[in-house]
Design an enzyme around this catalytic site. Structure first.
Site, mmCIF file in Angstrom:
data_model
loop_
_atom_site.group_PDB
_atom_site.id
_atom_site.type_symbol
_atom_site.label_atom_id
_atom_site.label_comp_id
_atom_site.label_asym_id
_atom_site.label_seq_id
_atom_site.Cartn_x
_atom_site.Cartn_y
_atom_site.Cartn_z
ATOM 1 N N ARG A 1 105.886 69.943 38.872
ATOM 2 C CA ARG A 1 105.563 69.215 37.643
ATOM 3 C C ARG A 1 104.072 68.931 37.496
ATOM 4 N NH1 ARG A 1 110.518 64.869 36.929
ATOM 5 N NH2 ARG A 1 111.924 66.426 36.090
ATOM 6 N N GLU B 1 113.448 52.393 40.344
ATOM 7 C CA GLU B 1 112.087 52.822 40.027
ATOM 8 C C GLU B 1 111.070 51.724 40.325
ATOM 9 O OE1 GLU B 1 111.957 55.188 36.475
ATOM 10 O OE2 GLU B 1 109.771 55.018 36.334
HETATM 11 C C1 LIG Z 1 114.293 60.003 29.328
HETATM 12 C C2 LIG Z 1 114.410 59.999 30.817
HETATM 13 C C3 LIG Z 1 115.085 61.021 31.469
HETATM 14 C C4 LIG Z 1 115.202 61.022 32.865
HETATM 15 N N1 LIG Z 1 115.890 62.038 33.476
HETATM 16 C C5 LIG Z 1 116.094 61.979 34.830
HETATM 17 C C6 LIG Z 1 116.916 62.943 35.493
HETATM 18 O O1 LIG Z 1 117.477 63.838 34.886
HETATM 19 N N2 LIG Z 1 117.076 62.853 36.833
HETATM 20 C C7 LIG Z 1 116.499 61.863 37.576
HETATM 21 O O2 LIG Z 1 116.694 61.811 38.786
HETATM 22 N N3 LIG Z 1 115.729 60.925 36.957
HETATM 23 C C8 LIG Z 1 115.517 60.961 35.617
HETATM 24 N N4 LIG Z 1 114.736 60.000 35.015
HETATM 25 C C9 LIG Z 1 114.264 58.864 35.822
HETATM 26 C C10 LIG Z 1 115.425 57.929 36.133
HETATM 27 O O3 LIG Z 1 116.284 57.884 35.012
HETATM 28 C C11 LIG Z 1 114.962 56.512 36.442
HETATM 29 O O4 LIG Z 1 113.957 56.522 37.418
HETATM 30 C C12 LIG Z 1 116.108 55.644 36.928
HETATM 31 O O5 LIG Z 1 117.207 55.710 36.044
HETATM 32 C C13 LIG Z 1 115.644 54.211 37.092
HETATM 33 O O6 LIG Z 1 116.759 53.378 37.296
HETATM 34 P P1 LIG Z 1 116.516 51.813 37.425
HETATM 35 O O7 LIG Z 1 117.854 51.191 37.527
HETATM 36 O O8 LIG Z 1 115.520 51.553 38.483
HETATM 37 O O9 LIG Z 1 115.820 51.391 36.053
HETATM 38 P P2 LIG Z 1 116.380 51.400 34.540
HETATM 39 O O10 LIG Z 1 117.543 52.262 34.368
HETATM 40 O O11 LIG Z 1 115.196 51.641 33.693
HETATM 41 O O12 LIG Z 1 116.901 49.907 34.354
HETATM 42 C C14 LIG Z 1 116.029 48.807 34.337
HETATM 43 C C15 LIG Z 1 116.670 47.725 33.489
HETATM 44 O O13 LIG Z 1 115.901 46.525 33.625
HETATM 45 C C16 LIG Z 1 115.868 45.868 32.382
HETATM 46 N N5 LIG Z 1 114.727 44.959 32.391
HETATM 47 C C17 LIG Z 1 113.404 45.275 32.345
HETATM 48 N N6 LIG Z 1 112.674 44.168 32.397
HETATM 49 C C18 LIG Z 1 113.525 43.115 32.494
HETATM 50 C C19 LIG Z 1 113.350 41.705 32.571
HETATM 51 N N7 LIG Z 1 112.132 41.156 32.579
HETATM 52 N N8 LIG Z 1 114.460 40.908 32.620
HETATM 53 C C20 LIG Z 1 115.703 41.466 32.603
HETATM 54 N N9 LIG Z 1 115.915 42.794 32.520
HETATM 55 C C21 LIG Z 1 114.834 43.609 32.479
HETATM 56 C C22 LIG Z 1 115.786 46.974 31.362
HETATM 57 O O14 LIG Z 1 116.244 46.552 30.096
HETATM 58 C C23 LIG Z 1 116.691 48.040 31.989
HETATM 59 O O15 LIG Z 1 118.005 47.966 31.514
HETATM 60 C C24 LIG Z 1 114.612 59.981 33.615
HETATM 61 C C25 LIG Z 1 113.941 58.959 32.961
HETATM 62 C C26 LIG Z 1 113.830 58.954 31.583
HETATM 63 C C27 LIG Z 1 113.088 57.843 30.915
#
Ligand SMILES: Cc1cc2nc3c(=O)[nH]c(=O)nc-3n(C[C@H](O)[C@H](O)[C@H](O)COP(=O)(O)OP(=O)(O)OC[C@H]3O[C@@H](n4cnc5c(N)ncnc54)[C@H](O)[C@@H]3O)c2cc1C
Ligand code: FES
Lengths: 113, 575
Positions: free
Chosen positions: B290, B378
């Site tokens: 990438r 993340e």
């Molecule tokens: C469009 C897109 C496509 C992707 N495709 C892939 C893929 O195909 N394969 C792969 O491995 N990865 C992919 N990624 C990366 C991957 O999706 C993310 O790194 C991963 O889903 C992160 O999960 P998470 O639970 O850490 O965060 P998230 O799923 O982002 O969840 C974080 C949550 O915290 C909440 N939040 C934020 N701040 C606060 C606060 N102050 N108080 C309360 N709640 C809060 C948000 O509303 C959100 O719901 C992609 C990312 C994107 C954006």
């Protein structure tokens, strides 16, 4: 093709008499209704309330509003220039402007008590 | 004293309900804890997880023989020497368990000939990535976890509750203060342990694949609570984000699965292939890493060989209509509704901010430097080093979520609370919620887009000292001058302006951490490309750690990369 869109939005909080506001928004090829609402909040009226989260992906399903009387997602509703009229959906409790109480009952704060 | 109207108490508080947060909640409840799972948006819908349309990298060995140590080796190679090898091992080793568990919960991984179908993705040495057709991986993962969370005893979910501050006492995390968006009120929460899973930061860049909730809040909340961050300079740019024509209702990074399945050709404005000029190969097979692809597109554009909107062409014209429909079925109709016919012409693509490698520094239990504070998903830094391997982020969210929730439940204390500990954070919300008459002062929308432009132009894909220094001074100026002058114009139910103020505060703190780290890394490596220092410097094969000193100042130092032999890692697994 027009270079602005007139967006009529029903405003007001629960219990208030609703009023219509009309905003003139610059038109960009392919723009969505959500693009227009975000533009209005940033540039014309920082008090406009509406729900959205994913912007382009049509995955969060938060942006439901009533467009010309039909229930639609603001992010997948394309504007074609001219005019459009938007209201909050009618089958959920109104919070303010276009924001309604769409949080599932089990995820509500009240579920705490 | 400003009191919150509502006070809640829980054993384990999980902030953010994406893949990591939902898994953490399930694991903590399995560990016997009462769990409060909050999201500023809707549970399971607000973040990156539901938007991810593609693949999940795991050594299942179903498509081809595989072992997690192979996945680990590929992860370290992609990470350019900076992966925390222990975290990377955890991700790779426990990934298969999470994928099988999700399978039992009915996620519906795509199968072929009786086994999980696994596809090739850039940087992997064999077909390793599972997925859910068609382009439905993230929605299926989110839906499955939402369902499992709902069925798990002991988890309380609250949507539209946004954490604005973590509360600490005597150096330990004691809970949090949150804004109830529907009413505009402050809420306090006492917790015996906290898992921070509030996602990434890509909304800080002008061109991004983010939802509105990926504004770096995880990192800002952690910094303020006294935790350290690492690798903040490593923001991943997805090379082929959709650029033109305007695409509504689809994920802007959805060209990747097309490339996995069908190859496709990446062409410059003169319709020539170009990746091979940058040390990688790409003709039809999608194998270039990438960072190399992003860099190559930016260079082509700078050399005047870009596509009309400033990117590159991606063409599937040679694939043919039938093969396209066979591979993507209903997606082809969604494209048609956007006026795109891949059999007839190319689309334009360009790099787009997509993922953050850096984040909260944790140990193998997902514990941060602050007792009681865990992180997952993340929000965590380290596992992916200077560049993330495709498909590793969802694995990371699921694996780290499970580990964080399990350990938070195990190590929690009985919640203790004193309203005085939260007074400042509560009064911030109360003050911002007071309506004001004047329409003067800066507006959020203008300031936020200025910040997005600043980071894109000066702290983005290609960097140099001069631009980074200029960005840092403007960011600091925005923090000290513009943020205090910003006052929400709306108040009452669903006053987005109050949230926006906290969004800007978090964005500026996170932007400062990225910029300081980028300035201090005087070399190019992975996603961090310095035009003034193009070479990789072997002497800088270390992580940079950043913390707050006092109220405001950031201090940065370097720490050795945590190495692991496969032996020590496997022994650790036995615990
Ligand atoms: C469009 C897109 C496509 C992707 N495709 C892939 C893929 O195909 N394969 C792969 O491995 N990865 C992919 N990624 C990366 C991957 O999706 C993310 O790194 C991963 O889903 C992160 O999960 P998470 O639970 O850490 O965060 P998230 O799923 O982002 O969840 C974080 C949550 O915290 C909440 N939040 C934020 N701040 C606060 C606060 N102050 N108080 C309360 N709640 C809060 C948000 O509303 C959100 O719901 C992609 C990312 C994107 C954006
Ligand atoms: S903004 Fe997410 S579905 Fe419309």
């Amino acid at each position: 093709m027009t270079d602005t869109v007139a967006v009529t939005i029903q405003r007001g909080a629960a219990g208030e008499t609703p009023r219509d506001d009309i905003f003139t928004v610059p038109y960009r090829e392919g723009m969505s209704l959500l693009d227009a609402l975000i533009w209005i909040r940033a540039h014309a009226d920082p008090t406009l309330a509406f729900r959205y989260s994913c912007i382009n992906a049509n995955s969060c399903k938060e942006c439901v509003v009533s467009v010309e009387g039909r229930t639609e997602y603001a992010c997948t509703t394309r504007l074609t220039g001219g005019a459009v009229s938007v209201r909050p959906i009618g089958n959920k409790r109104l919070l303010r402007d276009l924001a309604t109480d769409t949080v599932p009952p089990k995820e509500k704060f009240a579920a705490q008590d | 004293m400003a009191d919150a109207d509502t006070h809640l108490e829980t054993d384990v508080l999980v902030v953010g309900a994406g893949g990591a947060g939902m898994y953490a909640a399930i694991a903590a409840a399995r560990g016997g804890a009462r769990v409060l799972l909050l999201d500023k948006s809707l549970v399971g819908r607000g973040g990156a997880t539901i938007m991810a349309q593609m693949t999940v990298a795991v050594a299942m060995g179903e498509q081809a023989p595989d072992h997690w140590t192979r996945h680990h080796a590929d992860t370290l190679t992609a990470g350019r020497g900076l992966c925390d090898e222990v975290l990377a091992a955890l991700l790779c080793r426990e990934g298969p368990d999470r994928i099988r568990e999700m399978d039992e919960w009915g996620v519906g991984w795509t199968r072929e000939d009786g086994h999980l179908k696994q596809v090739m993705a850039p940087g992997h040495d064999r077909p390793r990535c599972v997925f859910v057709d068609f382009l439905n991986t993230g929605p299926a993962v989110a839906k499955t976890l939402r369902g499992k969370v709902a069925k798990t005893d002991g988890i309380t979910r609250v949507s539209n509750l946004s954490v604005t501050s973590l509360v600490t006492h005597d150096g330990r995390v004691a809970g949090a203060v949150a804004l109830d968006l529907a009413k505009g009120n402050p809420v306090t929460i006492a917790a015996g342990a906290v898992v921070l899973a509030a996602g990434g930061l890509t909304r800080l860049y002008r061109r991004n694949s983010a939802s509105v909730n990926m504004g770096g809040e995880s990192y800002a909340l952690a910094l303020d609570a006294g935790a350290s961050l690492i690798d903040m300079e490593f923001v991943q740019f997805f090379p082929i984000g959709h650029l033109a024509p305007r695409l509504v209702g689809m994920d802007p990074i959805m060209w990747d699965p097309f490339r996995y399945k069908l190859g496709g050709r990446l062409l410059n404005g003169n319709m020539e292939e170009f990746i091979h000029h940058y040390g990688a190969t790409d003709s039809g097979a999608y194998t270039a890493p990438r960072d190399v692809t992003s860099y190559a597109i930016v260079r082509e554009v700078a050399a005047g060989r870009g596509s009309p909107h400033g990117g590159a062409y991606l063409s599937f014209e040679h694939i043919g209509e039938a093969a396209l429909r066979d591979a993507f079925g209903p997606v082809i109709d969604r494209l048609a509704r956007n006026g795109i016919d891949l059999a007839q012409g190319p689309v334009e693509v360009a790099p787009i901010a997509h993922y953050h490698m850096g984040g909260i520094r944790v140990d193998e239990r997902m514990a941060s430097d602050v007792p009681g504070l865990y992180a997952a998903g993340e929000a965590v830094g380290g596992a992916n080093g200077a560049n993330r391997l495709s498909g590793n982020a969802i694995t990371e969210a699921l694996v780290f979520g499970e580990v964080a929730g399990r350990n938070a439940a195990r190590d929690r204390i009985a919640p203790v609370w004193d309203a005085a500990w939260a007074e400042k954070a509560v009064s911030d919300i109360t003050r911002l919620s007071m309506p004001i008459d004047t329409a003067s002062g800066p507006a959020f929308g203008i300031l936020f887009s200025e910040l997005q432009n600043l980071l894109w132009d000066k702290v983005g894909l290609s960097r140099d000292e001069q631009r980074l220094t200029a960005a840092l001074s403007r960011i600091r100026n925005m923090r000290s001058v513009d943020l205090p002058a910003l006052h929400p114009r709306d108040s009452g139910p669903f006053a987005m302006g109050v949230q926006e103020w906290f969004d800007l505060r978090a964005a500026l703190a996170t932007a400062e951490a990225i910029t300081v780290s980028a300035l201090n890394r005087t070399e190019s490596r992975g996603a961090h490309q310095r035009e003034d220092m193009p070479a990789t410097d072997p002497a800088q094969a270390h992580n940079q750690r950043i913390r707050r000193a006092g109220d405001d100042e950031l201090v940065l130092d370097t720490i050795p990369v945590r190495r692991a032999t496969i032996d020590t890692v496997s022994r650790g697994a036995a615990e």
